[in-house]
Design an enzyme around this catalytic site. Structure first.
Site, mmCIF file in Angstrom:
data_model
loop_
_atom_site.group_PDB
_atom_site.id
_atom_site.type_symbol
_atom_site.label_atom_id
_atom_site.label_comp_id
_atom_site.label_asym_id
_atom_site.label_seq_id
_atom_site.Cartn_x
_atom_site.Cartn_y
_atom_site.Cartn_z
ATOM 1 N N ARG A 1 -38.828 17.170 -33.529
ATOM 2 C CA ARG A 1 -38.290 16.329 -32.445
ATOM 3 C C ARG A 1 -39.151 16.491 -31.196
ATOM 4 O O ARG A 1 -39.421 15.528 -30.475
ATOM 5 C CB ARG A 1 -36.850 16.751 -32.129
ATOM 6 C CG ARG A 1 -35.865 16.403 -33.204
ATOM 7 C CD ARG A 1 -34.480 16.911 -32.831
ATOM 8 N NE ARG A 1 -33.562 16.724 -33.941
ATOM 9 C CZ ARG A 1 -32.641 17.606 -34.314
ATOM 10 N NH1 ARG A 1 -32.490 18.741 -33.656
ATOM 11 N NH2 ARG A 1 -31.847 17.340 -35.325
ATOM 12 N N PHE B 1 -32.153 6.896 -39.978
ATOM 13 C CA PHE B 1 -31.369 8.045 -40.467
ATOM 14 C C PHE B 1 -31.193 9.027 -39.299
ATOM 15 O O PHE B 1 -31.539 10.203 -39.393
ATOM 16 C CB PHE B 1 -32.059 8.743 -41.643
ATOM 17 C CG PHE B 1 -32.425 7.823 -42.784
ATOM 18 C CD1 PHE B 1 -31.512 7.534 -43.790
ATOM 19 C CD2 PHE B 1 -33.690 7.242 -42.841
ATOM 20 C CE1 PHE B 1 -31.861 6.686 -44.846
ATOM 21 C CE2 PHE B 1 -34.040 6.396 -43.893
ATOM 22 C CZ PHE B 1 -33.125 6.117 -44.901
ATOM 23 N N ASP C 1 -28.021 4.620 -38.441
ATOM 24 C CA ASP C 1 -27.457 5.513 -39.458
ATOM 25 C C ASP C 1 -26.299 4.773 -40.118
ATOM 26 O O ASP C 1 -25.653 3.930 -39.492
ATOM 27 C CB ASP C 1 -26.960 6.822 -38.828
ATOM 28 C CG ASP C 1 -26.787 7.933 -39.845
ATOM 29 O OD1 ASP C 1 -27.650 8.833 -39.906
ATOM 30 O OD2 ASP C 1 -25.787 7.905 -40.605
ATOM 31 N N SER C 2 -26.041 5.110 -41.384
ATOM 32 C CA SER C 2 -24.957 4.416 -42.090
ATOM 33 C C SER C 2 -23.591 5.017 -41.752
ATOM 34 O O SER C 2 -22.570 4.476 -42.154
ATOM 35 C CB SER C 2 -25.190 4.481 -43.599
ATOM 36 O OG SER C 2 -25.328 5.819 -43.998
ATOM 37 N N ALA D 1 -30.495 1.925 -43.456
ATOM 38 C CA ALA D 1 -31.794 2.075 -42.790
ATOM 39 C C ALA D 1 -32.881 1.242 -43.479
ATOM 40 O O ALA D 1 -33.763 0.693 -42.807
ATOM 41 C CB ALA D 1 -32.192 3.547 -42.766
ATOM 42 N N ASP E 1 -36.252 9.866 -41.548
ATOM 43 C CA ASP E 1 -35.755 11.198 -41.944
ATOM 44 C C ASP E 1 -34.523 11.074 -42.839
ATOM 45 O O ASP E 1 -33.404 11.419 -42.429
ATOM 46 C CB ASP E 1 -35.423 12.012 -40.675
ATOM 47 C CG ASP E 1 -34.995 13.436 -41.007
ATOM 48 O OD1 ASP E 1 -35.400 13.960 -42.063
ATOM 49 O OD2 ASP E 1 -34.240 14.034 -40.202
ATOM 50 N N CYS F 1 -36.515 16.128 -47.160
ATOM 51 C CA CYS F 1 -35.866 17.449 -47.179
ATOM 52 C C CYS F 1 -35.414 17.794 -48.595
ATOM 53 O O CYS F 1 -34.605 18.698 -48.782
ATOM 54 C CB CYS F 1 -34.698 17.502 -46.194
ATOM 55 S SG CYS F 1 -33.416 16.304 -46.545
HETATM 56 N N1 SAH Z 1 -32.697 12.882 -38.358
HETATM 57 C C1 SAH Z 1 -31.386 13.493 -38.274
HETATM 58 C C2 SAH Z 1 -30.911 14.064 -39.594
HETATM 59 C C3 SAH Z 1 -30.840 13.065 -40.727
HETATM 60 S S1 SAH Z 1 -29.777 13.524 -42.026
HETATM 61 C C4 SAH Z 1 -31.398 14.534 -37.173
HETATM 62 O O1 SAH Z 1 -32.449 14.812 -36.587
HETATM 63 O O2 SAH Z 1 -30.332 15.079 -36.885
HETATM 64 C C5 SAH Z 1 -29.691 12.053 -42.930
HETATM 65 C C6 SAH Z 1 -28.811 10.977 -42.333
HETATM 66 O O3 SAH Z 1 -28.974 9.797 -43.113
HETATM 67 C C7 SAH Z 1 -27.323 11.248 -42.310
HETATM 68 O O4 SAH Z 1 -26.847 11.143 -40.990
HETATM 69 C C8 SAH Z 1 -26.696 10.137 -43.183
HETATM 70 O O5 SAH Z 1 -25.477 9.622 -42.638
HETATM 71 C C9 SAH Z 1 -27.760 9.072 -43.117
HETATM 72 N N2 SAH Z 1 -27.850 8.115 -44.228
HETATM 73 C C10 SAH Z 1 -27.724 8.340 -45.557
HETATM 74 N N3 SAH Z 1 -28.004 7.215 -46.260
HETATM 75 C C11 SAH Z 1 -28.317 6.249 -45.356
HETATM 76 C C12 SAH Z 1 -28.721 4.890 -45.469
HETATM 77 N N4 SAH Z 1 -28.861 4.299 -46.643
HETATM 78 N N5 SAH Z 1 -28.989 4.210 -44.325
HETATM 79 C C13 SAH Z 1 -28.847 4.804 -43.122
HETATM 80 N N6 SAH Z 1 -28.479 6.091 -42.962
HETATM 81 C C14 SAH Z 1 -28.206 6.815 -44.068
#
Ligand code: SAH
Length: 397
Positions: free
Chosen positions: A215, A231, A253-254, A283, A301, A341
């Site tokens: 970040r 995400f 985010d979803s 996303a 991410d 991850c």
């Molecule tokens: N970048 C974030 C962590 C991401 S964790 C940080 O720095 O805190 C992954 C995230 O993806 C979760 O919040 C989850 O809700 C979201 N997610 C999962 N599938 C998704 C999709 N198809 N579209 C959008 N978001 C999604």
């Protein structure tokens, strides 16, 4: 203590401090250990090698000690103190502008099966093994000794991770709570930025502490850029981008709950609402529908696409599709921060998926940096499986 006797020549990995004993390495289990019991591990020649938590499954023993006796009263305090010292040495604990960090990262801290994240006095414990789940109250007591009055609460968030058989309902809850502490969420500081963490309702332990340094990199490259954070969860990257001088940030985010937190985090850090837009959306759909060149910095991410080896092939395809969409859309001269991850997707496989994605777009792409998990998510050199977060910083022309 019951005893596990290894097959001939199967002691080598333990002599190198690898913290797991696989069931296939075992010649005989002496006694009738229950899951989570401490057992000693001896070589075929009778040499005492280590001691750890027994469990039925392919990893039969998770080693807690190669030389000490984990039955001693101060074992947990000694192990947690070691973990704390490392965070102190790395400038994480006792820092003026960061008061949240991972205190225990499983095998990386010699405590397989245990995660503890620390949020300014609230320790959130996650057991990934039966042994750690059974030890949780002793661990909470040791946390109280370690932090003293600074400790506000210890919350057990193991219901989704402790490997108990179906039918046994686990309930998350407090193992300790200071009398004056009633909050269910609180704001923490990360590199001087404020974030709300809700350990009860949030994902994982409430916040993704593993992206702290990445970040920071995003913040350094955001000046004057229109940023898309895919995400985004509670908006970690978005806040750093705004603080770094982004003209505008779109966060996607979803999860609606996550998006509500992003809006609150934007306000908490004092950024005008018009500089940021939240989208609760898929996303991949979002980035595909974005106009070409609309963003000059995109963060990708996603959650782990492969949770086990069997899902590897599909996961690599998913990483390729997602990255191709982001690389295709970013403005000329733009940056893409892309991450995986998934523990089973190694650095090379991920780089190959991103390489294929870049080739698919026909654009010129350079790798400016390779990104990792930070020091409080340390990796035991003898247990490379502990390395899970990898990323690439791309420059797209
Ligand atoms: N970048 C974030 C962590 C991401 S964790 C940080 O720095 O805190 C992954 C995230 O993806 C979760 O919040 C989850 O809700 C979201 N997610 C999962 N599938 C998704 C999709 N198809 N579209 C959008 N978001 C999604």
């Amino acid at each position: 203590m019951d005893k596990v006797i290894l097959r001939p020549h199967r002691e080598e990995s333990l002599l190198r401090y690898h913290p797991w004993v696989f069931s296939g390495a075992i010649a005989q289990v002496v006694g009738h250990p229950a899951e989570g019991d401490l057992v000693s591990v001896v070589s075929s020649e009778g040499q005492l090698l280590a001691c750890g938590h027994y469990q039925i499954g392919s990893i039969a023993v998770r080693i807690l000690s190669f030389d000490e006796d984990p039955t001693q009263a101060d074992f947990w305090l000694r192990m947690l103190s070691r973990a704390y010292q490392l965070r102190l040495s790395c400038g994480l604990a006792a820092s003026a502008d960061t008061n949240c960090y991972r205190l225990v990262h499983g095998e990386g801290d010699g405590l397989p099966g245990l995660i503890i994240d620390y949020y300014d006095g609230v320790a959130v414990l996650q057991a990934h093994s039966v042994g750690m789940f059974r030890a949780k109250n002793a661990i909470a007591d040791a946390l109280r000794e370690l932090y003293g009055d600074a400790l506000k609460a210890v919350y057990d968030k193991s219901s989704g991770t402790a490997p108990f058989k179906a039918g046994l309902e686990l309930v998350d809850g407090y193992l300790y709570k200071r009398a004056d502490f009633t909050a269910e969420e609180q704001s923490v500081l990360e590199n001087g930025h404020r974030f709300l963490v809700n350990w009860g309702e949030g994902q994982k332990t409430g916040f993704f502490l593993d992206q702290r340094e990445n970040r920071f990199r995003v913040g350094q490259l955001s000046r004057g850029r229109n940023v898309l954070n895919l995400f985004c969860y509670t908006g970690g990257f978005s806040i750093y981008a705004l603080a770094g001088g982004a003209t505008h940030v779109d966060s996607v985010d979803s999860s609606q709950r996550a998006m509500d937190m992003v809006d609150r985090n934007v306000a908490l850090n004092g950024f005008p609402a018009e500089q940021h837009t939240s989208y609760c959306a898929d996303a991949i759909d979002f980035v595909k529908q974005a106009p070409d060149g609309a963003y000059d910095l995109i963060i990708v991410d996603p959650p782990a696409f492969a949770k086990h080896r069997g899902a590897l092939k599909n996961a690599l395809r998913a990483y390729q599709r997602l990255n191709a969409a982001a690389i295709a859309k970013v403005a000329p001269g733009g940056f893409v921060f892309t991450f995986s991850c998934s523990q089973v997707v190694d650095k090379e496989a991920f780089a190959l998926a991103v390489f294929s994605a870049a080739a698919q777009t026909g654009r010129s792409v350079r790798i400016l940096d390779r990104l990792n998990q930070p020091a409080d998510h340390s990796v035991n050199i003898f247990h490379p499986e502990g390395e899970y977060l990898k990323g690439l910083l791309l420059y797209v022309e």
